[in-house]
Design a protein around this motif. Structure first.
Motif, mmCIF file in Angstrom:
data_model
loop_
_atom_site.group_PDB
_atom_site.id
_atom_site.type_symbol
_atom_site.label_atom_id
_atom_site.label_comp_id
_atom_site.label_asym_id
_atom_site.label_seq_id
_atom_site.Cartn_x
_atom_site.Cartn_y
_atom_site.Cartn_z
ATOM 1 N N TRP A 20 0.889 -1.353 0.139
ATOM 2 C CA TRP A 20 0.010 0.053 0.032
ATOM 3 C C TRP A 20 0.851 1.158 -0.034
ATOM 4 O O TRP A 20 0.203 2.414 0.366
ATOM 5 N N GLY A 21 2.171 1.082 -0.161
ATOM 6 C CA GLY A 21 3.027 2.386 -0.165
ATOM 7 C C GLY A 21 3.520 2.514 1.378
ATOM 8 O O GLY A 21 3.404 1.611 2.335
ATOM 9 N N THR A 22 4.185 3.798 1.457
ATOM 10 C CA THR A 22 4.893 4.003 2.872
ATOM 11 C C THR A 22 4.515 5.463 3.506
ATOM 12 O O THR A 22 5.301 6.275 3.750
ATOM 13 N N PRO A 23 3.113 5.378 3.748
ATOM 14 C CA PRO A 23 2.788 6.968 3.991
ATOM 15 C C PRO A 23 3.420 6.912 5.598
ATOM 16 O O PRO A 23 3.495 8.308 5.758
ATOM 17 N N GLY A 24 3.377 5.945 6.486
ATOM 18 C CA GLY A 24 4.012 6.313 7.698
ATOM 19 C C GLY A 24 5.319 6.620 7.368
ATOM 20 O O GLY A 24 5.808 7.752 8.325
ATOM 21 N N ALA A 25 6.208 5.759 6.916
ATOM 22 C CA ALA A 25 7.674 6.064 6.826
ATOM 23 C C ALA A 25 7.873 7.450 6.149
ATOM 24 O O ALA A 25 8.735 8.300 6.646
ATOM 25 N N ASP A 26 6.971 8.170 5.162
ATOM 26 C CA ASP A 26 7.179 9.359 4.653
ATOM 27 C C ASP A 26 7.052 10.462 5.752
ATOM 28 O O ASP A 26 7.718 11.407 5.610
ATOM 29 N N ARG A 27 5.761 10.193 6.422
ATOM 30 C CA ARG A 27 5.707 11.507 7.524
ATOM 31 C C ARG A 27 6.795 11.171 8.761
ATOM 32 O O ARG A 27 7.047 12.250 9.061
ATOM 33 N N VAL A 28 7.425 10.195 9.061
ATOM 34 C CA VAL A 28 8.244 10.099 9.915
ATOM 35 C C VAL A 28 9.307 11.029 9.664
ATOM 36 O O VAL A 28 9.951 11.734 10.410
#
Length: 320
Positions: free
Chosen positions: A162-170
């Motif tokens: 599903w992608g990396t939305p958490g890592a991107d925001r971290v």
């Protein structure tokens, strides 16, 4: 069929037709409509409901297991006919490129009022004082760490597909956390359940509509309010050197299809475009599957039977 499309179609399940009507209204009924099945329960429910409506109209429907990020090439080629729950906040760049090129078609809003963000069970506010303010996370890394992430905190991200939305925001917010992808939607829910039962620390990327939000009293971290510039201009936002330093934007959830769908199956295109499903309707259906253990097919069939007054006019108009 290319090798990618062949893999996507390997787990196809076919269903027969119902309610025969004038073939001229339906289009090419000798060709099945193939609907993508992705990786989350809500999408399965949406797709099986729409598939049943298409069967009621007189079509043959096939359900095709296909990765959300990888399906779009098959949609563009017509090997997969439609994807019926697309989240604009989490669709790959490939989709937008294809939409611009006209090789995938937007079929209108699904009707869900959706939200995504960093979430935590209510008891975690005692472990990390200052929540829901996102800046409290800067001082809670050790409290939210695991043996695999120390000295960083652990953020359970979406599954890798599903992608990396958490890592991107971290990264964008400069948080002292490591984003760890979950294995699946079920793995996310299992960890949330375990955290609630054991009063253990947990921070996750999650979404609504989902039955687990209410069932486990999930709370949302108040990340900096976002706008589109957050994702495009590093100078915008709390971190002048990075993009993604903000919350998820309110996301549109819509339906998308092979551009040839309307010409090949005119009535089907009208049904898909006209179909909507609210958050209030979908969320308990998800719980019936994930909590009560009922099958998606059974839950969708119950919805069909209970809501004939809402969908029968749509189907009748499309095939008249």
């Amino acid at each position: 069929m290319n090798s990618t499309a062949h893999r996507l179609l390997a787990l196809t399940v076919a269903f027969g037709t119902a309610m025969p009507v004038m073939a001229a209204d339906l289009g090419n009924t000798s060709r099945p409509i193939r609907l993508a099945i992705h990786e989350w329960t809500g999408q399965h429910i949406t797709t099986h409901i729409v598939g049943t409506l298409l069967q009621e109209a007189g079509y043959t429907v096939e359900y095709v297991t296909a990765g959300y990020f990888n399906v779009w090439g098959a949609v563009g080629e017509g090997e997969v006919s439609a994807s019926l729950e697309v989240w604009a906040s989490n669709v790959p760049d490939t989709y937008w490129e294809m939409a611009k090129a006209g090789t995938v078609t937007d079929m209108g809003d699904l009707g869900l009022s959706a939200r995504e963000g960093f979430a935590y069970p209510a008891h975690v506010a005692e472990i990390c004082p200052g929540l829901p303010d996102w800046e409290a996370l800067k001082n809670c890394a050790m409290q939210l760490a695991t043996a695999d992430t120390i000295p960083q905190g652990r953020l359970l991200d979406y599954p890798a597909d599903w992608g990396t939305p958490g890592a991107d925001r971290v990264a964008g917010l400069g948080l002292p956390f490591k984003a760890v992808p979950a294995g699946s939607e079920g793995a996310l829910v299992t960890e949330i359940r375990a955290s609630v039962e054991k009063n253990s620390p947990l921070l996750v990327v999650f979404w609504q509509p989902h039955w687990a939000v209410d069932a486990f009293d999930l709370q949302w971290v108040a990340l900096p309010e976002g706008e589109q510039a957050c994702y495009e201009d590093p100078a915008w936002g709390v971190n002048p050197d990075a993009v993604n330093d903000c919350d998820f934007l309110p996301t549109r959830v819509f339906k998308a299809a092979w551009p040839g769908l309307a010409e090949t199956w005119p009535a089907a295109a009208e049904i898909i475009q006209g179909f909507t499903l609210s958050t209030e309707a979908q969320q308990p259906l998800m719980g019936a599957v994930d909590v009560d253990g009922r099958s998606v097919e059974e839950v969708a069939a119950d919805w069909i039977e209970a809501n004939r007054a809402s969908w029968e006019p749509l189907v009748a108009k499309a095939v008249e």
